[in-house]
Design an enzyme around this catalytic site. Structure first.
Site: not given
Length: 692
Positions: A63, A102, A105, A125
């Site tokens: 991210a 991310g 994901e 994370e």
């Protein structure tokens, strides 16, 4: 503004490409671009399947963390992934480089995933005090199984493509990503139903049949994750994946993500992330400063430090010559290195073949002439100025004119060492931390004459060795050991005043350090500190008595604590209590019970005071560099944010007032608040506050 997401058609296959250098982070523009392109291809009847790929050196590597703490702009990553899941056409994630956070994901939200052999995957994370917040805790267990997914998410470590393929994370490993992705998309374009991870609970069956396995895993990481909130939250989210429908699991994951995002622990860990990046920037050192690659190295001294330093080079694929003055010492050092590699191979850290390859990169020698062709020569002999100057003088006459001469000194004046050569501009300090092949910090000590190219080359070398380089200036102890010296002085005072070694250690263990000062001294060796004090003409009423009694620490089975054979657990020893009481009586100290909060303040505040002097003198480039030194060199708990970060949160006015009281009560002017603390406190600012 040009979108970082574009599409092209290859027949009936749409190729959506993210081009957001350097790591294709999932910022708002990328998310919006993905949503728009996916909607267009869903509506286009001529498109049979979609390939999602990335330009540059990597797939999406996470991210955009600069958005953390700010209101999320729609669409969020959750929305984009849900949109892909609702498409009537298959979406294939084509992965190269790393699919992290991310990015992984996003890939898990696609119907299929293919990758090249060198690709890596992870959900790191946890290293920011967070959990995967876009479905990772719900999808990865459905792909790999609950415990394997927990291992990845709670460690933040990456897995390679082989393991990803074996676990079903990717459907195929391909040699040529672009061509293979198009071929694969055509192969599965008509396949129905479209597979979605969210709809497949098969891999959860084992954990559901054995629910205790999750609790067993949680217990296994309890010690390592002490003080961190994210690992336990990740475990809870995986339990939710087992117990709740997918949509409810997602909602629970989001709730826990927001909780962590707002926690002080995550704020501290995110600060540490950015501080580490900042430490690599040296004011005045241009990013295009020419560097010289290190292709061959030499290390002088085959002891514990020298052997560890040599292993760093071998680990990085750099041949290294390990030089000693005696055959016995050299043989002992080489045997220790081999034993270390063999132990790592037995634990599965590297293959036996890789262990042999690394051993093979280290060559022993009994002559300094063997350093003649090295690009960098690192000295790792005893901490004795005369010895180091003599050695550098000899090396100056042997090594190539363009070679870098580095000292592993932990305290001594690098400029004085450099003056023993005819090339002070090619001399600097590279202070490794013990064990050198494990600890990530490298204090790079820039001398007054050190050439910018030498500094830049050494920083580049540090990164190749997988170290975290921090540039510091010349003074006694540089940054870390200079601060530690202030703490050590308080250790002696507190022991004499009535605290026990166990009480001192417990104060720092409770704070989050992996080891207290007395156990650390036993590990390093009481004789090491004694030798340094001898060179400086200093005394320590307690440690000097331990040294005289032959209590040298773990290696003799007794120091501040006693140790059972084969066990490193420290055991309080009444004999040490008697030694301390005798030293206190000789000095006329009236002993008392000292509360833990006072012990903690006495151990940490003088260090912070010294750090303020270091910062004001320009020995450290910035306050956050001091925090990085203490994270990676001394075990400061990262969830506390480093000594300077922590001091700002305690409040410099509070610290200054406490230091004044300490100085008055103990009669020690060195404890008076540094001018920088006084000034910042008066302005209502902290060490890390932006300059006004």
């Amino acid at each position: 503004m040009t979108s970082p997401v574009t599409s092209r058609l290859d027949g009936d296959i749409a190729v959506v490409t993210i081009d957001n250098p350097p790591v294709n982070a999932l910022g708002h523009a990328v998310r919006a671009g993905l949503a728009a392109e996916m909607a267009a291809h869903e509506a286009n009847g001529a498109v049979a399947a979609v390939v999602l790929a990335c330009a540059g050196r990597t797939f999406v590597a996470g991210a955009d963390i600069t958005e953390f703490g700010k209101p999320m702009q729609s669409p969020g990553l959750h929305e984009v992934i849900a949109q892909i899941g609702q498409m009537s056409k298959p979406v294939v994630a084509a992965i190269h480089g790393t699919a992290l956070g991310g990015g992984l994901e996003l890939a898990l939200g696609c119907h299929y995933r293919i990758a090249i052999a060198t690709a890596q995957f992870g959900l790191p994370e946890v290293k920011l005090g967070l959990l995967p917040g876009a479905g990772g805790t719900q999808r990865l267990p459905r792909v790999l199984g609950a415990v394997p997914a927990l291992e990845i998410m709670t460690s933040g470590e990456f897995i390679g493509s082989d393991r990803a393929l074996a676990g079903g994370l990717v459907q195929r490993i391909v040699p040529d990503l672009e061509g293979a992705a198009l071929a694969f998309a055509r192969e599965i374009a008509a396949a129905r139903p479209l597979p979605l991870v969210a709809h497949d609970d098969g891999k959860l069956a084992e954990a559901r049949a054995n629910p205790g396995s999750i609790d067993e895993f949680a217990r296994s990481i309890a010690r390592k994750s002490r003080g961190f909130k994210a690992p336990a939250a990740i475990v809870d989210c995986v339990k939710a994946a087992l117990d709740k429908p997918f949509a409810q699991g997602l909602a629970y994951e989001r709730e826990r993500f927001i909780e962590l995002m707002n926690s002080p622990e995550s704020a501290a860990q995110r600060f540490a992330f950015f501080a580490e990046r900042e430490a690599g920037k040296v004011p005045g050192l241009a990013s295009d400063t020419p560097t010289r690659p290190i292709r061959q190295a030499a290390v002088i001294g085959a002891g514990t430090m020298g052997g560890g330093i040599a292993m760093n080079f071998a680990n990085a694929g750099i041949p290294v010559t390990l030089i000693e003055t005696g055959a016995e010492a050299l043989d002992r050092g080489l045997k220790t290195i081999r034993a270390n590699y063999e132990a790592t191979a037995r634990r599965g850290g590297i293959t036996p073949a890789e262990a042999e390859a690394r051993v093979g990169r280290i060559t022993g020698s009994l002559t300094l002439d063997a350093a003649a062709t090295a690009d960098i020569v690192t000295e790792a002999v005893f901490e004795d100025m005369a010895l180091k100057k003599e050695l550098f003088g000899k090396l100056d006459r042997i090594v190539r004119p363009d070679a870098i001469l580095a000292s592993n000194t932990s305290t001594l004046d690098v400029d004085e060492i450099a003056a023993a050569t005819s090339r002070p501009e090619r001399v600097l300090g590279t202070h490794y931390f013990s064990p050198a092949n494990v600890m990530r910090l490298l204090e790079i000590v820039r001398g007054k004459a050190t050439d910018p190219g030498v500094l830049a080359s050494t920083m580049a070398m540090a990164r190749k060795l997988k170290k975290v380089p921090v540039v510091v200036g010349v003074c006694y102890g540089f940054v870390g050991n200079r601060m530690l010296h202030r703490r050590s002085g308080q250790v002696e005072s507190l022991l004499l005043e009535g605290a026990s070694p166990a009480e001192l250690d417990q104060a720092l263990l409770d704070f989050g350090f992996p080891m207290g000062p007395c156990a650390m001294a036993d590990l390093a060796g009481i004789d090491v500190g004694w030798r340094i004090r001898q060179g400086l003409g200093l005394k320590d009423a307690v440690s000097d008595r331990l040294h005289a009694a032959g209590r040298l620490g773990q290696k003799t089975g007794a120091g501040f604590f006693r140790y059972e054979p084969g066990n490193r657990a420290p055991i309080p020893d009444p004999a040490v209590d008697a030694i301390i009481a005798e030293a206190a009586a000789e000095k006329g100290v009236n002993r008392r019970t000292i509360p833990q909060d006072e012990i903690l303040a006495r151990l940490l505040y003088p260090m912070i005071n010294e750090a303020a002097h270091i910062l004001e003198e320009g020995i450290a480039l910035r306050a956050s560099d001091i925090d990085i030194v203490w994270f990676y060199g001394y075990g400061w708990p990262v969830y506390r944010g480093g000594p300077m970060y922590w001091a700002d949160h305690v409040g410099l006015a509070t610290i200054g007032d406490t230091l004044r009281k300490m100085a008055d009560r103990l009669g020690d002017d060195r404890l008076k608040p540094a001018p920088l603390i006084e000034r910042l406190a008066a302005e209502g600012r902290g060490f890390l506050s932006p300059k006004s």
